[in-house]
Design a protein around this motif. Structure first.
Motif, mmCIF file in Angstrom:
data_model
loop_
_atom_site.group_PDB
_atom_site.id
_atom_site.type_symbol
_atom_site.label_atom_id
_atom_site.label_comp_id
_atom_site.label_asym_id
_atom_site.label_seq_id
_atom_site.Cartn_x
_atom_site.Cartn_y
_atom_site.Cartn_z
ATOM 1 N N MET A 189 41.858 33.258 44.872
ATOM 2 C CA MET A 189 42.632 34.000 43.892
ATOM 3 C C MET A 189 41.790 35.181 43.407
ATOM 4 O O MET A 189 40.758 35.014 42.812
ATOM 5 C CB MET A 189 43.000 33.100 42.725
ATOM 6 C CG MET A 189 44.000 32.033 43.111
ATOM 7 S SD MET A 189 44.724 30.981 41.852
ATOM 8 C CE MET A 189 44.051 31.438 40.348
ATOM 9 N N GLY A 190 42.258 36.333 43.656
ATOM 10 C CA GLY A 190 41.525 37.523 43.262
ATOM 11 C C GLY A 190 42.447 38.530 42.595
ATOM 12 O O GLY A 190 43.397 38.179 41.895
ATOM 13 N N GLY A 191 42.162 39.785 42.872
ATOM 14 C CA GLY A 191 42.953 40.855 42.281
ATOM 15 C C GLY A 191 44.365 40.938 42.831
ATOM 16 O O GLY A 191 45.247 41.543 42.216
ATOM 17 N N ALA A 192 44.589 40.341 43.998
ATOM 18 C CA ALA A 192 45.928 40.371 44.589
ATOM 19 C C ALA A 192 46.927 39.559 43.768
ATOM 20 O O ALA A 192 48.127 39.839 43.786
ATOM 21 C CB ALA A 192 45.896 39.847 46.019
ATOM 22 N N LEU A 193 46.431 38.569 43.045
ATOM 23 C CA LEU A 193 47.317 37.762 42.198
ATOM 24 C C LEU A 193 47.991 38.617 41.130
ATOM 25 O O LEU A 193 49.167 38.429 40.826
ATOM 26 C CB LEU A 193 46.526 36.627 41.548
ATOM 27 C CG LEU A 193 47.317 35.681 40.652
ATOM 28 C CD1 LEU A 193 48.319 34.897 41.478
ATOM 29 C CD2 LEU A 193 46.387 34.753 39.913
ATOM 30 N N VAL A 194 47.255 39.579 40.585
ATOM 31 C CA VAL A 194 47.820 40.478 39.571
ATOM 32 C C VAL A 194 48.960 41.287 40.171
ATOM 33 O O VAL A 194 49.992 41.501 39.525
ATOM 34 C CB VAL A 194 46.717 41.391 38.996
ATOM 35 C CG1 VAL A 194 47.280 42.391 38.008
ATOM 36 C CG2 VAL A 194 45.631 40.563 38.342
ATOM 37 N N PHE A 195 48.788 41.706 41.409
ATOM 38 C CA PHE A 195 49.842 42.458 42.102
ATOM 39 C C PHE A 195 51.091 41.609 42.311
ATOM 40 O O PHE A 195 52.208 42.051 42.027
ATOM 41 C CB PHE A 195 49.298 42.959 43.444
ATOM 42 C CG PHE A 195 50.312 43.663 44.286
ATOM 43 C CD1 PHE A 195 50.747 44.928 43.959
ATOM 44 C CD2 PHE A 195 50.840 43.048 45.406
ATOM 45 C CE1 PHE A 195 51.698 45.582 44.732
ATOM 46 C CE2 PHE A 195 51.776 43.679 46.187
ATOM 47 C CZ PHE A 195 52.209 44.955 45.854
ATOM 48 N N TRP A 196 50.924 40.382 42.792
ATOM 49 C CA TRP A 196 52.080 39.523 43.067
ATOM 50 C C TRP A 196 52.796 39.094 41.793
ATOM 51 O O TRP A 196 54.025 39.023 41.767
ATOM 52 C CB TRP A 196 51.661 38.306 43.876
ATOM 53 C CG TRP A 196 51.253 38.673 45.264
ATOM 54 C CD1 TRP A 196 50.016 38.575 45.798
ATOM 55 C CD2 TRP A 196 52.083 39.246 46.274
ATOM 56 N NE1 TRP A 196 50.016 39.045 47.079
ATOM 57 C CE2 TRP A 196 51.280 39.461 47.402
ATOM 58 C CE3 TRP A 196 53.422 39.591 46.338
ATOM 59 C CZ2 TRP A 196 51.781 40.002 48.582
ATOM 60 C CZ3 TRP A 196 53.913 40.130 47.509
ATOM 61 C CH2 TRP A 196 53.106 40.334 48.609
ATOM 62 N N LEU B 107 41.789 40.129 34.642
ATOM 63 C CA LEU B 107 40.872 41.038 35.315
ATOM 64 C C LEU B 107 39.548 41.167 34.579
ATOM 65 O O LEU B 107 38.504 41.361 35.199
ATOM 66 C CB LEU B 107 41.526 42.411 35.490
ATOM 67 C CG LEU B 107 42.631 42.464 36.524
ATOM 68 C CD1 LEU B 107 43.311 43.830 36.508
ATOM 69 C CD2 LEU B 107 42.107 42.152 37.908
ATOM 70 N N ALA B 108 39.562 41.051 33.253
ATOM 71 C CA ALA B 108 38.312 41.108 32.490
ATOM 72 C C ALA B 108 37.444 39.890 32.781
ATOM 73 O O ALA B 108 36.213 39.981 32.773
ATOM 74 C CB ALA B 108 38.611 41.195 30.996
ATOM 75 N N GLN B 109 38.059 38.748 33.044
ATOM 76 C CA GLN B 109 37.285 37.567 33.396
ATOM 77 C C GLN B 109 36.882 37.585 34.864
ATOM 78 O O GLN B 109 35.861 37.016 35.239
ATOM 79 C CB GLN B 109 38.090 36.306 33.102
ATOM 80 C CG GLN B 109 38.277 36.070 31.632
ATOM 81 C CD GLN B 109 39.106 34.836 31.361
ATOM 82 O OE1 GLN B 109 39.443 34.085 32.263
ATOM 83 N NE2 GLN B 109 39.435 34.619 30.100
ATOM 84 N N LEU B 110 37.663 38.237 35.693
ATOM 85 C CA LEU B 110 37.373 38.303 37.117
ATOM 86 C C LEU B 110 36.191 39.237 37.397
ATOM 87 O O LEU B 110 35.325 38.918 38.213
ATOM 88 C CB LEU B 110 38.612 38.780 37.875
ATOM 89 C CG LEU B 110 38.608 38.674 39.381
ATOM 90 C CD1 LEU B 110 38.485 37.217 39.800
ATOM 91 C CD2 LEU B 110 39.888 39.264 39.938
ATOM 92 N N HIS B 111 36.160 40.368 36.716
ATOM 93 C CA HIS B 111 35.090 41.357 36.883
ATOM 94 C C HIS B 111 34.550 41.745 35.507
ATOM 95 O O HIS B 111 34.933 42.770 34.944
ATOM 96 C CB HIS B 111 35.611 42.612 37.591
ATOM 97 C CG HIS B 111 36.180 42.331 38.934
ATOM 98 N ND1 HIS B 111 35.404 41.994 40.005
ATOM 99 C CD2 HIS B 111 37.450 42.323 39.384
ATOM 100 C CE1 HIS B 111 36.160 41.799 41.055
ATOM 101 N NE2 HIS B 111 37.423 41.987 40.705
#
Length: 71
Positions: free
Chosen positions: A1-8, A53-57
Motif C-alpha cells: 500500500m503506497g501512494g497509489a491507494l490515494v489515487f484509487w 501521505l504525511a505518515q507515508l512520507h
C-alpha cells in the motif's frame, strides 16, 4: 500500500460524488443536499489523504533517544 491507494480512493470518492448528483433529485431542496454530500465527501477525502501521505512520507524522520548497547 503506497501512494497509489490515494489515487484509487480518490477515484472512488469521485464516483460517490457523481452518484450524489443523481441521488437527491426527489428531496425538498436537492441543491442543498447535493452540495452538502459532495462537500462532505471531498473534505473527508482530503483530510484522509493528507494524513495518510504525511505518515507515508514524513518530513522529519523520527530519531530514537534510548539507544541501548546490548552486550
Amino acid at each position: 500500500m503506497g501512494g497509489a491507494l490515494v489515487f484509487w480512493v480518490g477515484i472512488l470518492v469521485c464516483g460517490l460524488c457523481a452518484g450524489a448528483l443523481f441521488t437527491f433529485k426527489s428531496m425538498a431542496d436537492p441543491t442543498l443536499w447535493r452540495t452538502c454530500a459532495i462537500l462532505s465527501l471531498s473534505c473527508c477525502y482530503l483530510m484522509w489523504a493528507v494524513t495518510y501521505l504525511a505518515q507515508l512520507h514524513p518530513i522529519i524522520v523520527p530519531k530514537r533517544d534510548d539507544l541501548r548497547i546490548d552486550l
